[in-house]
Design a protein around this motif. Structure first.
Motif, PDB file in Angstrom:
ATOM      1  N   TYR A 104       0.823  -1.216   0.000  1.00  0.00           N
ATOM      2  CA  TYR A 104       0.000   0.000   0.000  1.00  0.00           C
ATOM      3  C   TYR A 104       0.858   1.268   0.000  1.00  0.00           C
ATOM      4  O   TYR A 104       0.473   2.289  -0.554  1.00  0.00           O
ATOM      5  CB  TYR A 104      -0.949  -0.005   1.200  1.00  0.00           C
ATOM      6  CG  TYR A 104      -1.946  -1.146   1.150  1.00  0.00           C
ATOM      7  CD1 TYR A 104      -3.083  -1.062   0.351  1.00  0.00           C
ATOM      8  CD2 TYR A 104      -1.735  -2.317   1.871  1.00  0.00           C
ATOM      9  CE1 TYR A 104      -3.997  -2.110   0.286  1.00  0.00           C
ATOM     10  CE2 TYR A 104      -2.644  -3.378   1.819  1.00  0.00           C
ATOM     11  CZ  TYR A 104      -3.772  -3.263   1.020  1.00  0.00           C
ATOM     12  OH  TYR A 104      -4.664  -4.301   0.949  1.00  0.00           O
ATOM     13  N   ARG A 168      -1.212   6.654   3.431  1.00  0.00           N
ATOM     14  CA  ARG A 168      -1.396   5.379   2.714  1.00  0.00           C
ATOM     15  C   ARG A 168      -1.115   4.188   3.631  1.00  0.00           C
ATOM     16  O   ARG A 168      -1.789   3.158   3.560  1.00  0.00           O
ATOM     17  CB  ARG A 168      -0.466   5.302   1.489  1.00  0.00           C
ATOM     18  CG  ARG A 168      -0.868   6.209   0.352  1.00  0.00           C
ATOM     19  CD  ARG A 168      -0.330   5.702  -0.973  1.00  0.00           C
ATOM     20  NE  ARG A 168       1.126   5.633  -1.051  1.00  0.00           N
ATOM     21  CZ  ARG A 168       1.940   6.659  -1.218  1.00  0.00           C
ATOM     22  NH1 ARG A 168       1.434   7.879  -1.317  1.00  0.00           N
ATOM     23  NH2 ARG A 168       3.247   6.502  -1.296  1.00  0.00           N
ATOM     24  N   GLU A 171      -4.153   3.795   6.020  1.00  0.00           N
ATOM     25  CA  GLU A 171      -5.290   3.226   5.273  1.00  0.00           C
ATOM     26  C   GLU A 171      -4.997   1.782   4.874  1.00  0.00           C
ATOM     27  O   GLU A 171      -5.889   0.926   4.893  1.00  0.00           O
ATOM     28  CB  GLU A 171      -5.543   4.043   3.991  1.00  0.00           C
ATOM     29  CG  GLU A 171      -5.808   5.522   4.229  1.00  0.00           C
ATOM     30  CD  GLU A 171      -7.191   5.759   4.775  1.00  0.00           C
ATOM     31  OE1 GLU A 171      -8.122   5.218   4.179  1.00  0.00           O
ATOM     32  OE2 GLU A 171      -7.334   6.460   5.795  1.00  0.00           O
ATOM     33  N   GLY A 172      -3.745   1.529   4.499  1.00  0.00           N
ATOM     34  CA  GLY A 172      -3.345   0.184   4.089  1.00  0.00           C
ATOM     35  C   GLY A 172      -3.550  -0.820   5.212  1.00  0.00           C
ATOM     36  O   GLY A 172      -4.084  -1.915   4.998  1.00  0.00           O
ATOM     37  N   TYR A 173      -3.131  -0.449   6.408  1.00  0.00           N
ATOM     38  CA  TYR A 173      -3.340  -1.341   7.560  1.00  0.00           C
ATOM     39  C   TYR A 173      -4.826  -1.623   7.763  1.00  0.00           C
ATOM     40  O   TYR A 173      -5.228  -2.757   8.027  1.00  0.00           O
ATOM     41  CB  TYR A 173      -2.756  -0.728   8.837  1.00  0.00           C
ATOM     42  CG  TYR A 173      -1.312  -1.106   9.092  1.00  0.00           C
ATOM     43  CD1 TYR A 173      -0.935  -2.442   9.245  1.00  0.00           C
ATOM     44  CD2 TYR A 173      -0.321  -0.136   9.199  1.00  0.00           C
ATOM     45  CE1 TYR A 173       0.388  -2.802   9.482  1.00  0.00           C
ATOM     46  CE2 TYR A 173       1.002  -0.480   9.437  1.00  0.00           C
ATOM     47  CZ  TYR A 173       1.349  -1.812   9.583  1.00  0.00           C
ATOM     48  OH  TYR A 173       2.649  -2.163   9.814  1.00  0.00           O
ATOM     49  N   LEU A 174      -5.644  -0.587   7.654  1.00  0.00           N
ATOM     50  CA  LEU A 174      -7.078  -0.782   7.894  1.00  0.00           C
ATOM     51  C   LEU A 174      -7.691  -1.675   6.818  1.00  0.00           C
ATOM     52  O   LEU A 174      -8.483  -2.572   7.125  1.00  0.00           O
ATOM     53  CB  LEU A 174      -7.794   0.581   7.962  1.00  0.00           C
ATOM     54  CG  LEU A 174      -7.349   1.480   9.137  1.00  0.00           C
ATOM     55  CD1 LEU A 174      -8.076   2.812   9.104  1.00  0.00           C
ATOM     56  CD2 LEU A 174      -7.565   0.781  10.487  1.00  0.00           C
ATOM     57  N   THR A 175      -7.289  -1.471   5.574  1.00  0.00           N
ATOM     58  CA  THR A 175      -7.808  -2.299   4.473  1.00  0.00           C
ATOM     59  C   THR A 175      -7.372  -3.747   4.649  1.00  0.00           C
ATOM     60  O   THR A 175      -8.177  -4.677   4.546  1.00  0.00           O
ATOM     61  CB  THR A 175      -7.270  -1.768   3.122  1.00  0.00           C
ATOM     62  OG1 THR A 175      -7.621  -0.394   3.003  1.00  0.00           O
ATOM     63  CG2 THR A 175      -7.835  -2.547   1.942  1.00  0.00           C
ATOM     64  N   TRP A 176      -6.076  -3.935   4.912  1.00  0.00           N
ATOM     65  CA  TRP A 176      -5.523  -5.287   5.037  1.00  0.00           C
ATOM     66  C   TRP A 176      -6.131  -6.022   6.241  1.00  0.00           C
ATOM     67  O   TRP A 176      -6.440  -7.211   6.181  1.00  0.00           O
ATOM     68  CB  TRP A 176      -3.998  -5.211   5.135  1.00  0.00           C
ATOM     69  CG  TRP A 176      -3.319  -6.541   5.153  1.00  0.00           C
ATOM     70  CD1 TRP A 176      -2.564  -7.073   6.154  1.00  0.00           C
ATOM     71  CD2 TRP A 176      -3.317  -7.534   4.105  1.00  0.00           C
ATOM     72  NE1 TRP A 176      -2.096  -8.312   5.810  1.00  0.00           N
ATOM     73  CE2 TRP A 176      -2.549  -8.631   4.555  1.00  0.00           C
ATOM     74  CE3 TRP A 176      -3.908  -7.597   2.839  1.00  0.00           C
ATOM     75  CZ2 TRP A 176      -2.355  -9.775   3.791  1.00  0.00           C
ATOM     76  CZ3 TRP A 176      -3.707  -8.738   2.071  1.00  0.00           C
ATOM     77  CH2 TRP A 176      -2.938  -9.810   2.552  1.00  0.00           C
ATOM     78  N   ALA A 178      -9.099  -5.499   7.458  1.00  0.00           N
ATOM     79  CA  ALA A 178     -10.486  -5.847   7.120  1.00  0.00           C
ATOM     80  C   ALA A 178     -10.537  -7.105   6.253  1.00  0.00           C
ATOM     81  O   ALA A 178     -11.497  -7.871   6.312  1.00  0.00           O
ATOM     82  CB  ALA A 178     -11.159  -4.676   6.411  1.00  0.00           C
ATOM     83  N   LEU A 179      -9.496  -7.317   5.457  1.00  0.00           N
ATOM     84  CA  LEU A 179      -9.445  -8.509   4.601  1.00  0.00           C
ATOM     85  C   LEU A 179      -9.008  -9.752   5.378  1.00  0.00           C
ATOM     86  O   LEU A 179      -9.091 -10.862   4.874  1.00  0.00           O
ATOM     87  CB  LEU A 179      -8.456  -8.282   3.445  1.00  0.00           C
ATOM     88  CG  LEU A 179      -8.868  -7.259   2.382  1.00  0.00           C
ATOM     89  CD1 LEU A 179      -7.699  -6.956   1.441  1.00  0.00           C
ATOM     90  CD2 LEU A 179     -10.054  -7.799   1.579  1.00  0.00           C
TER      91      LEU A 179
END
Ligand code: TYD
Length: 210
Positions: A104, A168, A171-176, A178-179
Motif C-alpha cells: 500500500y 497510505r 489506510e493500508g493497515y485498515l484495508t488489510w 479488514a481482509l
C-alpha cells in the motif's frame, strides 16, 4: 502463541510490546520479545542497510527482498525454534509490514507480497496480529519526539517520508486488517499507554487468548 504488533511509526508498538511481555511473564509464560527488521544476527546487518538514511538509491524491489531475507532468517533461526520450545513470541512488526509498506505504501501488489511473505516464513503466520491505529499526524509527531529524545536520527529514513505516504500506510493497515479479520485486530492507539493496553487485553479476551 505467536503474536505480532503492527502500525505506523509512533503508534506505540514498543511500549505495548513491553506491557504485553510483562503481563504474560506475570502469568507464567516464557516470553520471547523480538522485532523486524533486525531480529537475527544476519538481520542486524540488514537492518543497518535498510534504515540508513543515506540509502536513498535502494530500489523498492531490492528493499523488498532485504526485508524478506531478514524475515526468512528470523523465522528459521529465532521464531520457529522459540515456538518449538514452547515459548510465547511477541514480535514488533512482521509480514504485514511488508504488505502494507511495500504494497500500500510503495505501490506493489499486496496479494503478491503476501505470497512472497508466505515463502519467506515457510507458512508460519502469527496466531494473532494487533494493529495499533493512530492518525498519521499523531504518529509522526510521536515518532519525531522519540527520535529527538533518543537522538536516533540514523533510523529516520521512513519517518522522512511525507504525510501522504503515512496516510497510505494507515489506510493500508485498515484495508488489510479488514481482509484478514480472523487474524488481525485493530485497536485505537490514540489514548494513553494504559488505555491502549486495556483495549489490547479486551481483544485477547474476546479471542480466547488469555
Ligand atoms: P523501526 O525503527 O523498527 O520502526 P518502528 O519503530 O516504527 O517499528 O523501522 C522499521 C521501518 O521499516 C519502518 O518504517 C517500517 C519499515 N518496514 C518495511 O517497510 N517493511 C517491512 O517488512 C518491515 C518489517 C519494516
Amino acid at each position: 502463541m505467536f503474536l505480532t504488533l503492527e502500525g505506523m511509526e509512533g503508534c506505540g508498538k514498543t511500549t505495548q510490546q513491553r506491557l504485553l511481555a510483562e503481563y504474560f511473564i506475570r502469568h507464567g509464560h516464557d516470553v520471547l520479545t523480538t522485532r523486524e527488521p533486525g531480529g537475527s544476527r544476519l538481520g542486524a546487518e540488514l537492518r543497518r542497510l535498510l534504515l540508513d538514511p543515506a540509502a536513498t538509491d535502494i530500489t523498492r524491489e531490492a528493499e523488498l527482498f532485504l526485508y524478506l531475507a531478514d524475515r526468512a532468517q528470523h523465522v528459521a533461526t529465532v521464531i520457529r525454534p522459540a515456538l518449538g520450545a514452547g515459548r510465547m513470541v511477541l514480535c514488533d512488526r512482521f509480514a504485514d509490514s511488508t504488505i502494507v509498506y511495500q504494497g500500500y505504501g510503495r505501490g506493489m501488489i499486496p496479494a503478491r507480497l503476501a505470497e512472497l511473505c508466505d515463502l519467506a516464513v515457510a507458512g508460519l503466520w502469527p496466531d494473532l496480529t494487533i494493529v495499533l491505529d493512530v492518525d498519521p499526524e499523531t504518529g509522526l509527531r510521536r515518532a519525531l519526539a522519540r527520535n529527538l529524545s533518543t537522538g536516533a536520527p540514523d533510523e529516520s529514513r521512513f519517518e522522512a517520508e511525507d504525510l501522504a505516504f503515512h496516510t497510505r500506510i494507515r489506510e493500508g493497515y485498515l484495508t488489510w486488517a479488514a481482509l484478514n479479520r480472523a487474524r488481525i485486530a485493530v485497536v485505537d492507539a490514540t489514548g494513553t499507554p494504559e488505555t491502549v493496553f486495556d483495549a489490547i487485553l479486551r481483544v485477547l479476551e474476546e479471542r480466547g487468548r488469555v
